[in-house]
Design an enzyme around this catalytic site. Sequence first.
Site, PDB file in Angstrom:
ATOM      1  N   CYS A 252      92.258 -70.448 -93.867  1.00 36.81           N
ATOM      2  CA  CYS A 252      92.577 -70.786 -95.248  1.00 36.81           C
ATOM      3  C   CYS A 252      92.112 -69.739 -96.259  1.00 36.81           C
ATOM      4  O   CYS A 252      92.721 -69.591 -97.317  1.00 36.81           O
ATOM      5  CB  CYS A 252      91.986 -72.147 -95.594  1.00 36.81           C
ATOM      6  SG  CYS A 252      92.758 -73.505 -94.682  1.00 36.81           S
TER       7      CYS A 252
ATOM      8  N   GLU B  45      86.020 -67.334 -89.340  1.00 36.62           N
ATOM      9  CA  GLU B  45      86.349 -67.587 -90.747  1.00 36.62           C
ATOM     10  C   GLU B  45      85.057 -67.744 -91.519  1.00 36.62           C
ATOM     11  O   GLU B  45      84.079 -68.293 -91.009  1.00 36.62           O
ATOM     12  CB  GLU B  45      87.206 -68.846 -90.910  1.00 36.62           C
ATOM     13  CG  GLU B  45      87.535 -69.128 -92.377  1.00 36.62           C
ATOM     14  CD  GLU B  45      88.675 -70.104 -92.586  1.00 36.62           C
ATOM     15  OE1 GLU B  45      89.184 -70.175 -93.714  1.00 36.62           O
ATOM     16  OE2 GLU B  45      89.065 -70.787 -91.623  1.00 36.62           O
TER      17      GLU B  45
ATOM     18  N   ASN C 296      98.927 -67.939 -92.501  1.00 42.97           N
ATOM     19  CA  ASN C 296      98.034 -68.811 -91.739  1.00 42.97           C
ATOM     20  C   ASN C 296      98.730 -70.118 -91.393  1.00 42.97           C
ATOM     21  O   ASN C 296      99.535 -70.155 -90.478  1.00 42.97           O
ATOM     22  CB  ASN C 296      96.754 -69.060 -92.547  1.00 42.97           C
ATOM     23  CG  ASN C 296      95.798 -69.997 -91.835  1.00 42.97           C
ATOM     24  OD1 ASN C 296      95.548 -69.833 -90.651  1.00 42.97           O
ATOM     25  ND2 ASN C 296      95.279 -70.984 -92.531  1.00 42.97           N
ATOM     26  N   GLU C 297      98.467 -71.177 -92.127  1.00 47.99           N
ATOM     27  CA  GLU C 297      99.055 -72.483 -91.814  1.00 47.99           C
ATOM     28  C   GLU C 297     100.203 -72.802 -92.764  1.00 47.99           C
ATOM     29  O   GLU C 297     100.306 -73.919 -93.274  1.00 47.99           O
ATOM     30  CB  GLU C 297      97.989 -73.574 -91.895  1.00 47.99           C
ATOM     31  CG  GLU C 297      97.029 -73.580 -90.725  1.00 47.99           C
ATOM     32  CD  GLU C 297      96.032 -74.730 -90.808  1.00 47.99           C
ATOM     33  OE1 GLU C 297      95.964 -75.392 -91.865  1.00 47.99           O
ATOM     34  OE2 GLU C 297      95.311 -74.955 -89.822  1.00 47.99           O
TER      35      GLU C 297
END
Length: 660
Positions: A240, A45, A374-375
């Site tokens: 993120c 990332e 993603n999350e």
Amino acid sequence: MHKTLFAALALSTGMVLSAQTNEMVIHTKKLGAQIQPTMYGLFFEDINYGADGGLYAELVKNRSFEFPQNLMGWNTFGKVTLQNDGPFERNPHYVRLADPGHEHKRTGLENEGFFGMGIKEGSDYRFSVWARLPEGGTSSKIRVELVKPNSMGETHTLAQQDLVIDSKDWKKYQIILKAGATEPKAMLRIFLDSSTTVDLEHVSLFPVDTWKGHENGLRKDLAQDLADIKPGVFRFPGGCIVEGTDLETRYDWKKTVGPVENRPLNENRWHYTFPHRFYPDYFQSYGMGFYEYFLLSEEIGAEPLPVVSCGLSCQFQNEDASAHVAVCDLDSYIQDALDLIEFANGDVNTTWGKLRADMGHPAPFNLKFIGIGNEQWGPEYPEHLEPFIKAIRKAYPTMNIIGSSGPDSEGEQFDYLWPEMKRLKVDLVDEHFYRPESWFLSQGARYDNYDRKGPKVFAGEYACHGEGKKWNHFNAALLEAAFMTGLERNADIVHMATYAPLFAHVEGWQWRPDMIWFDNMSSVRTVSYYVQQLYALNKGSHTLTLTMDKKNVTGAEGQNGLFASAVCEESDNTFIVKVVNTSGTVQPVILNFAGLKKQDTLTDGVCIKLRSSNPDLDNTIENPEAIVPQESKVDIEGHVLNVELEPHTFAVYKFKKSSK
């Protein structure tokens, strides 16, 4: 005498009982689950200056003058003006250098780089620029320098060369500069050395010696750190940043491919996420885009695993539904995912396959995995995910789709999302856990009772965060090694695991711990790096059952702080046993390779250990080898090895089986 003898016998008996308690039986007769090639990998990332200023080898900050403050990173002097009608649609800004009007005045600019520019004596650096003569004339000249500033305001020139601009049309020019000295905080300086006006756009400086020699390349030492893991999977471009603080600033893969000069700037959400670690000059140039990620995956031998937006911006930062794409408006996002697969795998006659070929890779990248979101959490995530799954299954039925169990390792959202992922029949579920030491010590059996009929597990982001010690230290890495024995033992359900984050610049980090730290000149492999490497290099082809008192060795009560797992590499008949002693005392351990025939022998014994008497110690830029794996030969009698395992130690034992 009798008391002394009794005490000796008692001590001897105690040692035997202790040894029996720690007798680990490796059942060699029957191979267990096949271990996936993707089992241990890497997650990248762009956090902590991981891309621009890090793995991406570009040394110039804001090379196309597209930062919101267009000259951020630049100092100008003399007659320099900013223009916005340049040759690249997505990067319209450039600078104009004009005669200052006096022979003793100077026009020019200088770039500070990312915390300076790391320049090494004797190395070559490729300077390139798009330039033109806007007011006519036959030629103009600029002088390009690499300089070392000092506290007195004077500079020392490390390299210098003239460059002639000879066209009224935009044209790319380049020269090679050879550094005359080493300097970690160098600057690039450009003088107008003529009375003729010149325009400059996309001012760039790369070391010639990049990873695999690519011109738009990667920093060689950092890429080598990745290659030396021997990763099975490479997840990108992040977590993120895929979501973005808002949809406008989400990571858009289509903007990262094609000519590098026309890839637009993107805001990096990490530059303002933590006010106490605030970096307002942290943006994404997209110079290291999806083509470069796919190429790196191929070159380090890892399966590429791209992650795309599902239309939900970061839910931590956006509670209002208006910040997200409505399910009925997802068509363009779904098409982006389908086009990405075509970019990776499509024939050169397809739209996106042709672009890949035009960029230099006619052969497909053979993409097998794609992550959607993603999350994300809550009912909105499966609602957004479902239409992606339907479209991808229809167009690419063999593609493996990865969903998410949210940002937590357990709890309400985790318990809600796992059944939803099963219902939607994703292939893998991405679990994340940044947790304290107590959690890692308690999770040795985490996957022992997972449902074997549902999706497989991708442990996509994890790291041990010490209580009050949220930085790299040996004990955290040791507990990661202990936890990973449970990943390995359950390789039938756990198909991928990647530590996170990967990179951090020592002067520009937002988050820690991290696996690899670096400055402008060098990098350091943390103990967590070596834990990952030892697992990846010794993953084997199949699991073997390993028990102590007929139980898995998970650090449970009565197991003396021990964790263990075993595998076999079928291709060369190697048995590999990993044992972690998390306790503060020496533990006598017996490794009993049960099920072998009398004529079978165990040879070429090797033990590799990571250990430290200081739980807070780790490797640093200043001391990069404070804790590194130590290898020694091991002799075994028959099929049983007796050892005393030191406190706070991760050990890997390897033996080859041969038959007389």
